[in-house]
Design a protein around this motif. Structure first.
Motif, PDB file in Angstrom:
ATOM      1  N   UNK A  19     110.795  79.713  49.010  1.00 43.87           N
ATOM      2  CA  UNK A  19     111.974  78.551  47.592  1.00 43.87           C
ATOM      3  C   UNK A  19     111.554  77.442  47.092  1.00 43.87           C
ATOM      4  N   UNK A  20     110.895  76.519  48.110  1.00 41.27           N
ATOM      5  CA  UNK A  20     110.315  75.927  46.622  1.00 41.27           C
ATOM      6  C   UNK A  20     109.453  76.883  45.668  1.00 41.27           C
ATOM      7  N   UNK A  21     108.443  77.155  46.645  1.00 45.29           N
ATOM      8  CA  UNK A  21     107.553  77.473  45.331  1.00 45.29           C
ATOM      9  C   UNK A  21     108.490  78.161  43.883  1.00 45.29           C
ATOM     10  N   UNK A  22     109.578  79.384  44.256  1.00 48.33           N
ATOM     11  CA  UNK A  22     109.802  80.039  43.480  1.00 48.33           C
ATOM     12  C   UNK A  22     110.908  78.573  42.256  1.00 48.33           C
ATOM     13  N   UNK A  23     111.059  77.816  43.098  1.00 49.26           N
ATOM     14  CA  UNK A  23     111.691  76.911  42.548  1.00 49.26           C
ATOM     15  C   UNK A  23     111.119  75.852  41.426  1.00 49.26           C
ATOM     16  N   UNK A  89     110.139  69.596  48.547  1.00 52.26           N
ATOM     17  CA  UNK A  89     108.800  70.794  47.377  1.00 52.26           C
ATOM     18  C   UNK A  89     109.304  70.380  46.676  1.00 52.26           C
ATOM     19  N   UNK A  90     110.869  70.357  46.455  1.00 50.73           N
ATOM     20  CA  UNK A  90     111.459  69.914  44.509  1.00 50.73           C
ATOM     21  C   UNK A  90     111.541  68.527  44.304  1.00 50.73           C
ATOM     22  N   UNK A  91     111.959  67.804  45.062  1.00 46.55           N
ATOM     23  CA  UNK A  91     111.708  66.366  44.917  1.00 46.55           C
ATOM     24  C   UNK A  91     110.436  65.814  44.757  1.00 46.55           C
ATOM     25  N   UNK A  92     109.586  66.945  45.360  1.00 44.25           N
ATOM     26  CA  UNK A  92     107.278  66.862  44.519  1.00 44.25           C
ATOM     27  C   UNK A  92     107.773  66.984  43.290  1.00 44.25           C
ATOM     28  N   UNK A  93     108.441  68.084  43.331  1.00 44.45           N
ATOM     29  CA  UNK A  93     108.449  68.382  41.929  1.00 44.45           C
ATOM     30  C   UNK A  93     108.674  68.114  40.727  1.00 44.45           C
ATOM     31  N   UNK A  94     110.505  67.032  41.061  1.00 41.36           N
ATOM     32  CA  UNK A  94     110.480  66.633  39.529  1.00 41.36           C
ATOM     33  C   UNK A  94     110.661  65.736  39.956  1.00 41.36           C
ATOM     34  N   UNK A  95     108.838  64.837  40.905  1.00 42.83           N
ATOM     35  CA  UNK A  95     108.591  63.513  40.333  1.00 42.83           C
ATOM     36  C   UNK A  95     107.881  63.479  40.247  1.00 42.83           C
ATOM     37  N   UNK A  96     106.566  64.479  40.105  1.00 42.44           N
ATOM     38  CA  UNK A  96     105.401  64.770  38.716  1.00 42.44           C
ATOM     39  C   UNK A  96     105.967  65.141  37.362  1.00 42.44           C
ATOM     40  N   UNK A  97     107.119  65.993  37.452  1.00 46.08           N
ATOM     41  CA  UNK A  97     107.561  65.824  36.298  1.00 46.08           C
ATOM     42  C   UNK A  97     107.883  65.190  35.535  1.00 46.08           C
ATOM     43  N   UNK A  98     108.826  64.146  36.320  1.00 44.87           N
ATOM     44  CA  UNK A  98     109.180  63.063  35.174  1.00 44.87           C
ATOM     45  C   UNK A  98     107.970  62.265  35.262  1.00 44.87           C
ATOM     46  N   UNK A  99     107.298  61.679  36.273  1.00 43.49           N
ATOM     47  CA  UNK A  99     105.580  61.343  36.250  1.00 43.49           C
ATOM     48  C   UNK A  99     104.283  60.990  35.581  1.00 43.49           C
ATOM     49  N   UNK A 138     118.515  56.298  39.234  1.00 43.86           N
ATOM     50  CA  UNK A 138     117.411  56.591  38.345  1.00 43.86           C
ATOM     51  C   UNK A 138     115.863  55.898  38.788  1.00 43.86           C
ATOM     52  N   UNK A 139     116.255  55.513  39.938  1.00 44.35           N
ATOM     53  CA  UNK A 139     114.866  54.909  40.487  1.00 44.35           C
ATOM     54  C   UNK A 139     114.175  55.780  41.320  1.00 44.35           C
ATOM     55  N   UNK A 140     113.387  55.776  41.484  1.00 47.54           N
ATOM     56  CA  UNK A 140     112.444  57.507  42.528  1.00 47.54           C
ATOM     57  C   UNK A 140     113.128  57.229  43.907  1.00 47.54           C
ATOM     58  N   UNK A 141     113.071  55.921  44.553  1.00 44.55           N
ATOM     59  CA  UNK A 141     113.538  55.987  45.815  1.00 44.55           C
ATOM     60  C   UNK A 141     114.697  56.989  45.860  1.00 44.55           C
ATOM     61  N   UNK A 142     115.647  56.359  45.370  1.00 45.67           N
ATOM     62  CA  UNK A 142     117.366  56.824  44.914  1.00 45.67           C
ATOM     63  C   UNK A 142     117.622  58.138  44.871  1.00 45.67           C
TER      64      UNK A 142
END
Length: 173
Positions: A19-23, A89-99, A138-142
């Motif tokens: 599911x993470x890969x599909x996401x 996996x989605x959180x990691x992807x989101x952080x990579x996307x934003x950063x 909007x902070x990465x921790x939150x």
């Protein structure tokens, strides 16, 4: 005689990774169409359908591996576990996307939200209040904390009905 019961964690990890890969693929598809910051009903609908499909698939496969048996609790463990792994996996992807991939993503999202609020007839004071309220999220921790909480809560909700439908204990024969 050895008791080879399947492990709910193994199924949660495998199907959560699926599911993470599909996401990730879906997120990259949205990015390629410059829609990754907009959200909306269609994106939410596709995400819910994909999540439910993989959770149900994981439960069915667990049940098959367990000689056709799965308790309600095992179904919940598999479903919530799948959602949690996919959420990480989605959180990691989101952080990579934003950063890395699109550092202006949050600014684009804010501008998109402003436009949506203006179309909804909100005043500039109301818009400013809404945006100010959202600043702390909007902070990465939150984002990480709410992403994990969101994954667990929605994984639980998405798993309830399939776990009830698919449950079959050895005494139910």
């Amino acid at each position: 005689m050895e008791n080879n019961k399947p492990n709910t964690g193994k199924f949660a990890l495998n199907y959560g990774a699926l599911l993470g890969g599909i996401s990730v693929v879906f997120a990259l598809m949205l990015y390629s169409m410059d829609m990754h910051y907009q959200g909306g009903g269609m994106v939410i609908g596709v995400t819910v359908i994909l999540s439910l499909a993989v959770i149900v698939l994981g439960m069915i496969q667990f049940k098959k591996a367990n000689n056709g048996f799965m308790s309600f609790g095992q179904g919940l463990k598999v479903g919530v576990g799948i959602s949690l792994v996919a959420g990480v996996i989605g959180i990691i992807m989101n952080q990579i996307m934003q950063g890395v991939i699109d550092p202006e993503m949050m600014d684009k999202a804010i501008e998109f939200q402003k436009g949506t609020m203006i179309e909804a007839g909100m005043t500039s004071d109301q818009i400013d209040a809404q945006l100010k309220m959202g600043e702390s999220f909007r902070t990465p921790l939150m984002q990480i904390l709410f992403g994990l909480l969101f994954s667990i809560v929605f994984g639980f909700i998405y798993s309830l009905i399939p776990a009830l439908i698919l449950k079959k204990t050895e005494t139910n024969q």
